[in-house]
Each structure stands twice: as structure tokens, then as C-alpha cells.
Design a protein around this motif. Structure first.
Motif, PDB file in Angstrom:
ATOM      1  N   THR A 152       0.757  -1.140   0.173  1.00  0.00           N
ATOM      2  CA  THR A 152       0.074  -0.103  -0.120  1.00  0.00           C
ATOM      3  C   THR A 152       0.890   1.316   0.021  1.00  0.00           C
ATOM      4  N   ASP A 153       2.095   1.159   0.247  1.00  0.00           N
ATOM      5  CA  ASP A 153       3.130   2.336   0.100  1.00  0.00           C
ATOM      6  C   ASP A 153       3.403   2.416  -1.366  1.00  0.00           C
ATOM      7  N   ILE A 154       4.028   3.692  -1.605  1.00  0.00           N
ATOM      8  CA  ILE A 154       4.715   3.768  -2.845  1.00  0.00           C
ATOM      9  C   ILE A 154       6.117   3.481  -2.958  1.00  0.00           C
ATOM     10  N   THR A 155       6.482   2.561  -3.856  1.00  0.00           N
ATOM     11  CA  THR A 155       7.743   2.033  -3.936  1.00  0.00           C
ATOM     12  C   THR A 155       8.250   2.884  -5.408  1.00  0.00           C
ATOM     13  N   SER A 156       9.372   3.715  -5.687  1.00  0.00           N
ATOM     14  CA  SER A 156       9.803   3.901  -6.791  1.00  0.00           C
ATOM     15  C   SER A 156      11.150   3.966  -6.992  1.00  0.00           C
ATOM     16  N   LEU A 157      11.687   4.190  -8.155  1.00  0.00           N
ATOM     17  CA  LEU A 157      12.965   4.063  -8.757  1.00  0.00           C
ATOM     18  C   LEU A 157      13.235   5.334  -9.371  1.00  0.00           C
ATOM     19  N   THR A 158      14.277   6.150  -9.145  1.00  0.00           N
ATOM     20  CA  THR A 158      14.508   7.274  -9.528  1.00  0.00           C
ATOM     21  C   THR A 158      16.008   7.112 -10.393  1.00  0.00           C
ATOM     22  N   GLY A 159      16.012   7.541 -11.697  1.00  0.00           N
ATOM     23  CA  GLY A 159      17.295   7.480 -12.218  1.00  0.00           C
ATOM     24  C   GLY A 159      18.400   8.542 -12.044  1.00  0.00           C
ATOM     25  N   ALA A 160      19.704   8.339 -12.234  1.00  0.00           N
ATOM     26  CA  ALA A 160      20.507   9.341 -12.002  1.00  0.00           C
ATOM     27  C   ALA A 160      20.264  10.831 -12.569  1.00  0.00           C
ATOM     28  N   ASP A 161      19.264  10.849 -13.548  1.00  0.00           N
ATOM     29  CA  ASP A 161      18.885  12.285 -13.977  1.00  0.00           C
ATOM     30  C   ASP A 161      17.809  12.859 -13.169  1.00  0.00           C
ATOM     31  N   GLY A 162      17.193  11.985 -12.224  1.00  0.00           N
ATOM     32  CA  GLY A 162      16.102  12.471 -11.477  1.00  0.00           C
ATOM     33  C   GLY A 162      14.743  12.409 -12.087  1.00  0.00           C
ATOM     34  N   THR A 163      14.722  11.419 -12.859  1.00  0.00           N
ATOM     35  CA  THR A 163      13.341  10.998 -13.513  1.00  0.00           C
ATOM     36  C   THR A 163      13.029   9.685 -12.961  1.00  0.00           C
ATOM     37  N   LEU A 164      11.510   9.692 -12.969  1.00  0.00           N
ATOM     38  CA  LEU A 164      10.994   8.373 -12.299  1.00  0.00           C
ATOM     39  C   LEU A 164      11.067   7.240 -13.267  1.00  0.00           C
ATOM     40  N   THR A 165      11.564   6.099 -12.826  1.00  0.00           N
ATOM     41  CA  THR A 165      11.756   5.074 -13.893  1.00  0.00           C
ATOM     42  C   THR A 165      10.734   3.841 -13.551  1.00  0.00           C
ATOM     43  N   TYR A 166      10.318   3.713 -12.156  1.00  0.00           N
ATOM     44  CA  TYR A 166       9.423   2.804 -11.780  1.00  0.00           C
ATOM     45  C   TYR A 166       8.440   3.407 -10.547  1.00  0.00           C
ATOM     46  N   VAL A 167       7.425   3.265 -10.402  1.00  0.00           N
ATOM     47  CA  VAL A 167       6.454   3.502  -9.434  1.00  0.00           C
ATOM     48  C   VAL A 167       5.537   2.292  -8.991  1.00  0.00           C
ATOM     49  N   SER A 168       5.120   2.142  -8.037  1.00  0.00           N
ATOM     50  CA  SER A 168       4.430   0.834  -7.735  1.00  0.00           C
ATOM     51  C   SER A 168       2.845   1.287  -7.818  1.00  0.00           C
ATOM     52  N   PRO A 169       1.971   0.291  -7.947  1.00  0.00           N
ATOM     53  CA  PRO A 169       0.576   0.704  -8.145  1.00  0.00           C
ATOM     54  C   PRO A 169       0.028   1.638  -6.942  1.00  0.00           C
ATOM     55  N   ALA A 170       0.592   1.659  -5.832  1.00  0.00           N
ATOM     56  CA  ALA A 170       0.032   2.577  -4.822  1.00  0.00           C
ATOM     57  C   ALA A 170      -0.139   3.803  -5.187  1.00  0.00           C
ATOM     58  N   THR A 171       0.556   4.254  -6.139  1.00  0.00           N
ATOM     59  CA  THR A 171       0.855   5.702  -6.656  1.00  0.00           C
ATOM     60  C   THR A 171      -0.583   6.135  -7.023  1.00  0.00           C
ATOM     61  N   GLU A 172      -1.367   5.576  -7.549  1.00  0.00           N
ATOM     62  CA  GLU A 172      -2.778   5.895  -8.087  1.00  0.00           C
ATOM     63  C   GLU A 172      -3.807   5.948  -6.735  1.00  0.00           C
ATOM     64  N   ARG A 173      -3.784   5.098  -5.622  1.00  0.00           N
ATOM     65  CA  ARG A 173      -4.334   4.920  -4.705  1.00  0.00           C
ATOM     66  C   ARG A 173      -4.121   6.439  -3.722  1.00  0.00           C
ATOM     67  N   LEU A 174      -2.654   6.510  -3.434  1.00  0.00           N
ATOM     68  CA  LEU A 174      -2.139   7.674  -2.565  1.00  0.00           C
ATOM     69  C   LEU A 174      -2.370   9.128  -3.344  1.00  0.00           C
ATOM     70  N   LEU A 175      -1.997   9.253  -4.714  1.00  0.00           N
ATOM     71  CA  LEU A 175      -1.968  10.303  -5.482  1.00  0.00           C
ATOM     72  C   LEU A 175      -3.000  10.637  -6.371  1.00  0.00           C
ATOM     73  N   GLY A 176      -3.494   9.516  -6.717  1.00  0.00           N
ATOM     74  CA  GLY A 176      -4.777   9.809  -7.881  1.00  0.00           C
ATOM     75  C   GLY A 176      -4.061   9.628  -9.120  1.00  0.00           C
ATOM     76  N   LYS A 177      -2.815   9.405  -9.201  1.00  0.00           N
ATOM     77  CA  LYS A 177      -2.135   9.337 -10.505  1.00  0.00           C
ATOM     78  C   LYS A 177      -1.919   7.878 -11.205  1.00  0.00           C
ATOM     79  N   GLU A 178      -2.074   7.756 -12.333  1.00  0.00           N
ATOM     80  CA  GLU A 178      -1.752   6.272 -12.804  1.00  0.00           C
ATOM     81  C   GLU A 178      -0.430   6.276 -13.157  1.00  0.00           C
ATOM     82  N   PRO A 179       0.227   5.132 -12.583  1.00  0.00           N
ATOM     83  CA  PRO A 179       1.791   4.973 -12.836  1.00  0.00           C
ATOM     84  C   PRO A 179       2.409   5.372 -13.831  1.00  0.00           C
ATOM     85  N   ALA A 180       1.675   4.856 -15.264  1.00  0.00           N
ATOM     86  CA  ALA A 180       2.020   4.944 -16.491  1.00  0.00           C
ATOM     87  C   ALA A 180       2.447   6.501 -16.972  1.00  0.00           C
ATOM     88  N   LEU A 181       1.363   7.207 -16.219  1.00  0.00           N
ATOM     89  CA  LEU A 181       1.551   8.977 -16.768  1.00  0.00           C
ATOM     90  C   LEU A 181       2.606   9.262 -15.882  1.00  0.00           C
TER      91      LEU A 181
END
Length: 602
Positions: free
Chosen positions: A340-369
Motif C-alpha cells: 500500500t506504500d509507494i515504491t519508486s525508482l529514480t534514475g541518476a537524472d532525477g526522472t522516475l523509472t518505476y512507481v508501484s501501483p499504490a501511486t494511484e491510490r495515494l496520489l490519484g495518478k496512474e503509474p504509466a503517466l
């Protein structure tokens, strides 16, 4: 521990027992008197010490102890009564047939001691341990058997050598001494390995030492008087130690569980016993292979088999643990995918390369977007002062870990507080990213802010309270200025119109005081109808200007329940260094009361 030792030193019982025991031991070893007189005195004193053991043990049972520990001490008190009966019978023998031969126990005394020892063995065998699993209990009995094998061999070598011509009474005493040593050894094993000792270490030490001394004394028993002084002195010392045990238990309090003592999850006691038997081999074999050598070799064989069995059990447990760890790893991978927590991977350039499905539940944002967007774009601008230094620290070294709390944008336009833990795993093949785990902290943060505000602000007026005012004054730039405000004849408002009207007046005064206070000043309600203003870095002229603005605002009456109530206030000003905040407040208070008196006179 230091407090317990101090309590033991101050205890009058302990002092008296140590003093009396020392005097008696020295008298039996060095004092005057015939053998018959010594034996009579010894057997007269021994039942009394048994009664002291009974009394001290009964006192321990009245303590706040676990049920199993209380059962143990009840058994000690009952066993001491058996010893009273047996030793009293020997007292009669010593007075009827005086002499050194009275040191040899009679049949009734030997029987009473044997029954008491057997009873205590049964109590120790049935005393529950705090061993949670069958494997743990098996480890305990393997270790206990290994130790007791060594103790039995030691008892044989010390107390039961092949001798001829010894009377039956002396042999019975030796057998009893051997049994007592075995009981003491088993008690030590139970205390160290079971995890649920019925007595504290302070109480166990003298009682175990008494068991060893009592057992060793059996080898000295004979009708002659060659070792009578040592025999009687040793047994007196043993009796005193037995009395000390329950008394120390009472003074030091209930036994501490092994988990709270920080006990080790393993014991070297069985291996120490095995090493001791190996060390004794050269001494036993120096005169050839006799009965003692065979006994020692047999004990070594038994102890070695038990130790090997213990190691095989440990290997099996380790293998099971490895299998369990692999299963836990698989379960953790599954839990991470559905967390239920958000797990994410951020590249060396500061961009998000992975976010877990909990992103939509906590922030209302689809991971793909979210993928491919800069993480900084989702953070509240006011929190960049926290986020950017955290990122700089994260980049500073491989495996660096940072924890921070910032607001992330929700799809509905609101903000959510997230607790974030990030770790630098750019150097790990297959990861090459900053790994973060974020948990929703919005409700906790709002509650924390509310509690912090309540702790530092007045509940009625919303102004700072006395605690916050004092803290700001102590931390203010020096010099600074303060104003103290007191309402004139405020009690008449409460008495005439009621306390609700008084509260309305206080709220109105607080609003006008806040309006008159320039930034970065702080307006506060100190209590009742007393208010204050802190002007950091200001002088008395600035304070007077603030007071004038406030008094001007106070010229307008306060409307309460449709009535216009004229309210007047007295304001005292002072400036100076903030190193003496109390002095600064006293000066402002004195000025305020001076003006109040002038107002009343006019």
C-alpha cells in the motif's frame, strides 16, 4: 545491579549471618574445646540454621513472584523442615553419645536428607522452562545431560574412590554428598540454560556453593577426628550460605527473566565440561588404566556423544533456517508488488523509472503517466528546501540513505504529506537507481501541527501562550523591546455581564493587539486579562509606537450582545538585552502598573 549490591551491604540480616558464620567457622577450625564439645555445638546449631532457611524461604514466598518461582521456594521451605527433623535426631545422638563418632550421620538423618534431596530433584525436574519450541527443549536436555555427566564423573573421582574398611555411616554420608553435588550441578544447569530460573543469580550463587561444599564434606566423614575441624567448619559454612540464598532473593527482588538480562542464545557450559574432563585425563592415567580412568573415559564418551548430537541438531536447525529465509524472500517480493506504500525508482537524472501501483491510490495518478517525469515536479515548492538537500546527501555516496517528509501533488489539486526513505543503489547492477519507499503521513502531519499549535497558543484568543512567548524572548535578538498589557477594571465586565462577555472582550482585545503588532513581533496572552508583545531587535521608541497604535484601536468600544462596552488598557514598555528576560519583563511590568496608578488618580 549496583542498587541491589548496596541494598545487600546495608541489610542487617546479611551482615549478621556473615559475621556469625565467620566466627563459627573460625571457632570450629581454630577454637579451643574437645571434639565432643564441638560436635555437640555443631549439631545443636544445625537444626537452628535449618529453621532459619525455612523462615527465610517462607518470606520469599510472600513476594510478588511468578507461580512457578513461588512453588520452588515453597519446596525449599518444606525441604528445610525435613532437614530440621533429620538434624534434630543427630543432635540427640551427639548429646547421648558424645564424641567424634557422632559426626557420622544416623540412619534417620540420612533418610530425611535423602528424601529432601529427592524432593528438590523432582521440583527442579518439573520446574517449567521458557523454551518455546520442542527443538529448544531438546537442546536444553542434551546440554543438561552433558553437564551432569561431567558432574557425575567429578563426584566419583572426588568422593567415591574405592576404599576399604570405611563404616557404613561414612559411606552413606559419601553417597549423600554425591547426590547433593549432582543436585547442585543440575540446579546450575537449570538456572543457566532453561531461561526461567526460579531464583536470582545473587540467591543462586551461595546456595549452589553450599551444595558443593556439603557434598565435598561427605568425603571427610569418618568416626575418627583427623578431619573433624575441617568437616564441621565446612558444614557450618554450607549452612550459612543456604540461609543467605533466600535472604538475598528477598533483598534483590524477583528473578529477572533471561530475555531481560540479555542472555546469550547459546551456552558454552557443555563444552567447558567436556574440556574439563579432557584436562583431567593426564592426572587419572598417570598411574595406569584403572577404575577411575574407565569412569572418566566413559564420561568423556557420553559427553562427546551428547555434544555431537547437539551439533547435529544445530546443523539441522540451520538448514531449516536457510529454507525459511528463502521463503521469506519470496514472500517479501510478493508483498512489495502489492504494498500500500509507494515504491519508486529514480534514475541518476532525477526522472522516475518505476512507481508501484499504490501511486494511484495515494496520489490519484496512474503509474504509466508518472513514468519519465522529474520527481521534483511532483513536490510542493515550499518543500524544495527539504527535498533538494536530501537529494544532495543521497548522491554523496553509494548506499547513502536519507529520510524526509515533503508534500506531493495529488491529481485533484490538493497536497499529500509523504514520509520518504530513499537509498542510493546506483552502483548495484540490475537496479541503477535511487530506491524510495513513501508512506502517507497527511493525517499524522495535520494532527501533529494541530497539537503543536495547541501547545504553543492560547485556546481562547489564538495568540501565542506564555510558553511560546518565553521561548521567543529567550531566542530574540539583543537588544529587544517588550510590552505588557493589562485591562483596566476587567473584573467588572465579568461580574456585570457574565464570563461569556468577558471572553468576547478578551478575543476583541487580542485581535486589536495582533493588528497593532508589526512583523516580526509576537503578540501573546500570558493569562487572565494580561497580554504581552515581543518586538525583536526594537528599542523603546518602537515599543511606544506599537503601544500607541494599540491604545488608539482600543478607543473604539467592544460590541458584546448588542452592547458597546468601553474597554481601557494600561501598557508598559521596556527595552534592553534579552540575556535577562525576567529583568526585562519586570521593568515593563513596573512601568505598566505605574501608568495604571496614574490612570486611577486622574
Amino acid at each position: 545491579m549496583s542498587r541491589s549490591l548496596a541494598a545487600v551491604r546495608r541489610d542487617p540480616w546479611v551482615r549478621a549471618l556473615v559475621a556469625a558464620g565467620g566466627v563459627l567457622v573460625l571457632w570450629f577450625l581454630l577454637g579451643p574445646g574437645s571434639d565432643a564439645a564441638r560436635v555437640r555445638l555443631f549439631w545443636t546449631l544445625l537444626p537452628l540454621t535449618d529453621l532459619l532457611i525455612w523462615h527465610a524461604s517462607r518470606r520469599v514466598t510472600r513476594m510478588d513472584l511468578p507461580a512457578d518461582a513461588r512453588r520452588f521456594w515453597r519446596a525449599v521451605s518444606r525441604t528445610s523442615l525435613l532437614f530440621v527433623l533429620g538434624d534434630s535426631s543427630q543432635t540427640v545422638v551427639a548429646w547421648v553419645r558424645p564424641g567424634a563418632a557422632a559426626a557420622v550421620p544416623n540412619a534417620f538423618q540420612a533418610g530425611a536428607i535423602l528424601v529432601g534431596v529427592a524432593y528438590m530433584v523432582w521440583i527442579m525436574l518439573t520446574h517449567p522452562g521458557r523454551l518455546p519450541t520442542r527443538a529448544a527443549r531438546l537442546r536444553f536436555w542434551l546440554d543438561a545431560a552433558s553437564v551432569l555427566a561431567g558432574v557425575a564423573v567429578l563426584a566419583w573421582l572426588l568422593l567415591l574412590p574405592a576404599q576399604t574398611g570405611r563404616p557404613v555411616g561414612a559411606l552413606v554420608a559419601q553417597l549423600l554428598g554425591t547426590a547433593i553435588i549432582l543436585v547442585a550441578g543440575f540446579a546450575a544447569v537449570k538456572l543457566i540454560l532453561s531461561g526461567n530460573a526460579p531464583l536470582s543469580v545473587a540467591a543462586a550463587a551461595p546456595m549452589l556453593a553450599a551444595g558443593v561444599l556439603q557434598g565435598a564434606a561427605g568425603s571427610l566423614v569418618s568416626p575418627g577426628s583427623a578431619h573433624l575441624d575441617v568437616l564441621l567448619g565446612t558444614q557450618v559454612l554450607s549452612s550459612v550460605l543456604l540461609v543467605l540464598g533466600p535472604r538475598l532473593q528477598e533483598v534483590c527482588g524477583p528473578p529477572v527473566p533471561a530475555a531481560q538480562r540479555g542472555a546469550k542464545p547459546y551456552s558454552l557450559l557443555p563444552y567447558t565440561t567436556l574440556a574439563g574432563m579432557f584436562a583431567g585425563l593426564p592426572f587419572v592415567l598417570r598411574d595406569g588404566v584403572g577404575a577411575d580412568a574407565w569412569i572418566l573415559l566413559g564420561g568423556l564418551f557420553v559427553a562427546t556423544v551428547l555434544a555431537v548430537s547437539r551439533q547435529l541438531l544445530a546443523f539441522a536447525e540451520n538448514a531449516a533456517l536457510v529454507r525459511e529465509l528463502k521463503g521469506q524472500e519470496q514472500r517479501m517480493s510478493s508483498l512489495l508488488a502489492h504494498s500500500t506504500d509507494i515504491t519508486s525508482l529514480t534514475g541518476a537524472d532525477g526522472t522516475l523509472t518505476y512507481v508501484s501501483p499504490a501511486t494511484e491510490r495515494l496520489l490519484g495518478k496512474e503509474p504509466a503517466l508518472v513514468l519519465g517525469t522529474p520527481v521534483v515536479a511532483h513536490i510542493h515548492p515550499d518543500d524544495l528546501g527539504v527535498f533538494l538537500p536530501a537529494m544532495a546527501q543521497l548522491r554523496s555516496a553509494p548506499d547513502a540513505t536519507v529520510t524526509y517528509q515533503v508534500r506531493y501533488a495529488h491529481a485533484d489539486g490538493s497536497w499529500r504529506w509523504l514520509d520518504v526513505v530513499s537509498r542510493n543503489l546506483l552502483h548495484v547492477p540490475g537496479v541503477r537507481a535511487y530506491v524510495s519507499n513513501a508512506r502517507d503521513a497527511t493525517q499524522a502531519r495535520l494532527l501533529q501541527d494541530e497539537l503543536r499549535h495547541q501547545a504553543t497558543h492560547d485556546g481562547l484568543t489564538g495568540l501565542a501562550n506564555r510558553a511560546l512567548f518565553d521561548a521567543r524572548l529567550a531566542a530574540a535578538d539583543s537588544p529587544s523591546a517588550v510590552l505588557l498589557v493589562d485591562l483596566n477594571d476587567f473584573k467588572l465586565v465579568n461580574d456585570t455581564y457574565g464570563h461569556h462577555a468577558g471572553d468576547a472582550v478578551l478575543v476583541a482585545v487580542a485581535e486589536r493587539l495582533a493588528a497593532a503588532t508589526p512583523s516580526p513581533g509576537l503578540a501573546a496572552r500570558l493569562g487572565g486579562d494580561e497580554f504581552a508583545v515581543l518586538l525583536p531587535g526594537a528599542d523603546e521608541r518602537a515599543a511606544a509606537a506599537t503601544a500607541a497604535r494599540f491604545l488608539t484601536l482600543m478607543e473604539a468600544p467592544v460590541r458584546v450582545d448588542g452592547r458597546l462596552l468601553p474597554i481601557r488598557a494600561s501598557v508598559g514598555c521596556a527595552d534592553g538585552p534579552t540575556g535577562d528576560p525576567d529583568g526585562l519583563l519586570r521593568r515593563a511590568d513596573a512601568e505598566m502598573y505605574r501608568l495604571k496608578r496614574m490612570t486611577r488618580v486622574s
